[in-house]
Design an enzyme around this catalytic site. Structure first.
Site, PDB file in Angstrom:
ATOM      1  N   SER A 159       0.852  -1.194   0.000  1.00 22.24           N
ATOM      2  CA  SER A 159       0.000   0.000   0.000  1.00 22.24           C
ATOM      3  C   SER A 159       0.882   1.237   0.000  1.00 22.24           C
ATOM      4  O   SER A 159       1.614   1.500   0.958  1.00 22.24           O
ATOM      5  CB  SER A 159      -0.891   0.022   1.237  1.00 22.24           C
ATOM      6  OG  SER A 159      -1.459   1.310   1.364  1.00 22.24           O
ATOM      7  N   HIS A 166      -1.023  -1.344  -4.320  1.00 23.99           N
ATOM      8  CA  HIS A 166      -2.322  -1.029  -3.717  1.00 23.99           C
ATOM      9  C   HIS A 166      -2.454   0.482  -3.532  1.00 23.99           C
ATOM     10  O   HIS A 166      -1.619   1.116  -2.878  1.00 23.99           O
ATOM     11  CB  HIS A 166      -2.409  -1.754  -2.373  1.00 23.99           C
ATOM     12  CG  HIS A 166      -3.743  -1.689  -1.700  1.00 23.99           C
ATOM     13  ND1 HIS A 166      -4.783  -2.521  -2.038  1.00 23.99           N
ATOM     14  CD2 HIS A 166      -4.216  -0.892  -0.691  1.00 23.99           C
ATOM     15  CE1 HIS A 166      -5.837  -2.255  -1.265  1.00 23.99           C
ATOM     16  NE2 HIS A 166      -5.515  -1.265  -0.440  1.00 23.99           N
ATOM     17  N   ASP A 218      -4.845   3.416  -2.133  1.00 16.11           N
ATOM     18  CA  ASP A 218      -5.974   3.683  -1.235  1.00 16.11           C
ATOM     19  C   ASP A 218      -6.591   5.036  -1.541  1.00 16.11           C
ATOM     20  O   ASP A 218      -6.000   6.081  -1.272  1.00 16.11           O
ATOM     21  CB  ASP A 218      -5.482   3.646   0.219  1.00 16.11           C
ATOM     22  CG  ASP A 218      -5.210   2.235   0.697  1.00 16.11           C
ATOM     23  OD1 ASP A 218      -6.130   1.399   0.605  1.00 16.11           O
ATOM     24  OD2 ASP A 218      -4.075   1.962   1.139  1.00 16.11           O
ATOM     25  N   MET A 266      -9.418   7.662  -0.699  1.00 14.07           N
ATOM     26  CA  MET A 266     -10.336   8.037   0.400  1.00 14.07           C
ATOM     27  C   MET A 266     -10.897   9.427   0.132  1.00 14.07           C
ATOM     28  O   MET A 266     -10.170  10.314  -0.339  1.00 14.07           O
ATOM     29  CB  MET A 266      -9.577   8.033   1.726  1.00 14.07           C
ATOM     30  CG  MET A 266      -8.873   6.714   2.030  1.00 14.07           C
ATOM     31  SD  MET A 266      -8.219   6.696   3.693  1.00 14.07           S
ATOM     32  CE  MET A 266      -7.203   5.212   3.644  1.00 14.07           C
ATOM     33  N   HIS A 324      -8.235   0.596  -4.329  1.00 13.62           N
ATOM     34  CA  HIS A 324      -9.197   0.356  -3.242  1.00 13.62           C
ATOM     35  C   HIS A 324      -9.968   1.642  -2.988  1.00 13.62           C
ATOM     36  O   HIS A 324      -9.450   2.583  -2.408  1.00 13.62           O
ATOM     37  CB  HIS A 324      -8.384  -0.085  -2.003  1.00 13.62           C
ATOM     38  CG  HIS A 324      -9.198  -0.346  -0.783  1.00 13.62           C
ATOM     39  ND1 HIS A 324      -8.621  -0.559   0.458  1.00 13.62           N
ATOM     40  CD2 HIS A 324     -10.542  -0.460  -0.585  1.00 13.62           C
ATOM     41  CE1 HIS A 324      -9.570  -0.782   1.355  1.00 13.62           C
ATOM     42  NE2 HIS A 324     -10.750  -0.713   0.752  1.00 13.62           N
ATOM     43  N   MET A 327     -12.334   3.769  -1.090  1.00 12.68           N
ATOM     44  CA  MET A 327     -13.042   3.954   0.183  1.00 12.68           C
ATOM     45  C   MET A 327     -13.793   5.272   0.050  1.00 12.68           C
ATOM     46  O   MET A 327     -13.440   6.288   0.654  1.00 12.68           O
ATOM     47  CB  MET A 327     -12.030   3.969   1.341  1.00 12.68           C
ATOM     48  CG  MET A 327     -11.513   2.577   1.669  1.00 12.68           C
ATOM     49  SD  MET A 327      -9.967   2.604   2.588  1.00 12.68           S
ATOM     50  CE  MET A 327      -8.827   2.759   1.221  1.00 12.68           C
ATOM     51  N   MET A 372     -11.366  -6.445   5.222  1.00 13.09           N
ATOM     52  CA  MET A 372     -10.615  -5.446   6.001  1.00 13.09           C
ATOM     53  C   MET A 372     -10.372  -5.978   7.410  1.00 13.09           C
ATOM     54  O   MET A 372     -11.297  -6.447   8.076  1.00 13.09           O
ATOM     55  CB  MET A 372     -11.417  -4.135   6.118  1.00 13.09           C
ATOM     56  CG  MET A 372     -11.579  -3.338   4.837  1.00 13.09           C
ATOM     57  SD  MET A 372     -10.045  -2.818   4.050  1.00 13.09           S
ATOM     58  CE  MET A 372      -9.261  -1.842   5.335  1.00 13.09           C
ATOM     59  N   ASP A 425      -6.454  -6.731   4.220  1.00 10.98           N
ATOM     60  CA  ASP A 425      -5.867  -5.388   4.270  1.00 10.98           C
ATOM     61  C   ASP A 425      -6.029  -4.815   5.667  1.00 10.98           C
ATOM     62  O   ASP A 425      -7.149  -4.705   6.171  1.00 10.98           O
ATOM     63  CB  ASP A 425      -6.608  -4.519   3.231  1.00 10.98           C
ATOM     64  CG  ASP A 425      -6.072  -3.102   3.114  1.00 10.98           C
ATOM     65  OD1 ASP A 425      -5.026  -2.793   3.714  1.00 10.98           O
ATOM     66  OD2 ASP A 425      -6.711  -2.300   2.399  1.00 10.98           O
TER      67      ASP A 425
HETATM   68  C1  DX5 Z   1      -6.544   1.333   5.412  1.00 13.73           C
HETATM   69  C2  DX5 Z   1      -6.057   1.025   4.025  1.00 13.73           C
HETATM   70  C3  DX5 Z   1      -4.883   0.128   3.997  1.00 13.73           C
HETATM   71  C4  DX5 Z   1      -3.661   0.668   4.693  1.00 13.73           C
HETATM   72  C5  DX5 Z   1      -2.933  -0.527   5.243  1.00 13.73           C
HETATM   73  O1  DX5 Z   1      -7.757   1.985   5.353  1.00 13.73           O
HETATM   74  O2  DX5 Z   1      -7.087   0.414   3.247  1.00 13.73           O
HETATM   75  O3  DX5 Z   1      -4.568  -0.290   2.680  1.00 13.73           O
HETATM   76  O4  DX5 Z   1      -2.798   1.383   3.861  1.00 13.73           O
HETATM   77  O5  DX5 Z   1      -1.868  -0.089   6.007  1.00 13.73           O
HETATM   78  P1  DX5 Z   1      -1.129  -1.033   7.065  1.00 13.73           P
HETATM   79  O6  DX5 Z   1      -0.616  -2.214   6.313  1.00 13.73           O
HETATM   80  O7  DX5 Z   1      -0.069  -0.154   7.604  1.00 13.73           O
HETATM   81  O8  DX5 Z   1      -2.171  -1.439   8.083  1.00 13.73           O
HETATM   82 ZN    ZN Z   2      -6.483  -0.515   1.289  1.00  9.03          ZN
END
Ligand code: DX5
Ligand code: ZN
Length: 214
Positions: free
Chosen positions: A9, A34, A36, A38, A67, A69, A141, A175
């Site tokens: 990520s 990956h 993320d 948001m 991903h 969110m 998750m 994740d």
């Molecule tokens: C959290 C994200 C993850 C995050 C994981 O909302 O979806 O992808 O980056 O980070 P670690 O591996 O540090 O928990």
């Molecule tokens: Zn993620």
């Protein structure tokens, strides 16, 4: 179980040196990247959007695992597909009806890319059973989405087992709080794609970190 797909990520990477951190992960043996996304509504944080994803596509040599969110993910399927997403994952909790879920899955696939759906910690595994045959990937998750570096929730990982029992083909991604130890639990339950942010990017030895998850 076949090959384990490692998807670092980049939320934990250095955003001022993204290309460098992407290449470092690729050289260490990462399979996917990956990303993320948001929106500050579905989750309290705001991170990466379409333009940054498109720029990443220009320098990355491995598939982009995006991903989402975000609320109203259907509005952003086309922009992210055109920006270069190879796997596009929306959240079950962001959808209004089962009909809309079936629709967004076919819509994502219509761009010739893989469709993923993610469930948050409080969503029971059974809620996603009827969609498994349509999906390419189910993302479990193991932290509340929103931030990197949180603690792995072991009870969430139990859901992997229930999903794997229902479908032997689907990619099950996990994740949140993944490291050498927690990855073993998830793999034993049947996960075959692991996302890791902090464990990979905050490690002193990125090569070891990626290999230790495989
Ligand atoms: C959290 C994200 C993850 C995050 C994981 O909302 O979806 O992808 O980056 O980070 P670690 O591996 O540090 O928990
Ligand atoms: Zn993620």
């Amino acid at each position: 179980m076949n090959k384990i797909i490692i998807s670092p990520s980049i939320l934990s990477a250095d955003f001022a040196n993204l290309e460098h951190d992407i290449i470092r992960a690729e050289n260490a043996g990462a399979d996917w990247l990956h990303i993320d996304v948001m929106d500050g509504h579905f989750v309290p944080n705001i991170t990466i959007g379409v333009p940054v994803t498109a720029s990443i596509k220009k320098v990355a040599h491995i598939p982009l695992d995006v991903h989402l969110m975000i609320e109203n993910p259907e509005k952003y399927v086309e922009p992210f597909a055109k920006a270069g997403a190879d796997i596009l994952t929306f959240h079950y909790e962001a959808m209004k009806s089962e009909e809309d879920i079936f629709k967004i899955i076919s819509y994502i696939k219509s761009f010739g890319i893989k469709a993923g759906m993610s469930i948050k910690p409080k969503t029971p595994a059974k809620n996603c059973f009827k969609f498994l045959n349509e999906l390419d990937m189910l993302l479990v998750m193991t932290v509340e989405p929103g931030f990197g570096g949180q603690k792995f929730m072991a009870d969430c990982a139990e859901k992997i087992k229930l999903i794997r029992e229902k479908n032997s083909e689907i990619i099950i991604q996990v994740d949140g709080g993944i490291n050498e130890e927690t990855s073993k639990i998830c793999k034993s339950f049947g996960a075959n794609s692991l996302v890791a942010g902090n464990y990979i990017y905050k490690s002193d030895d990125i090569n070891y970190a990626v290999k230790s998850l495989k």
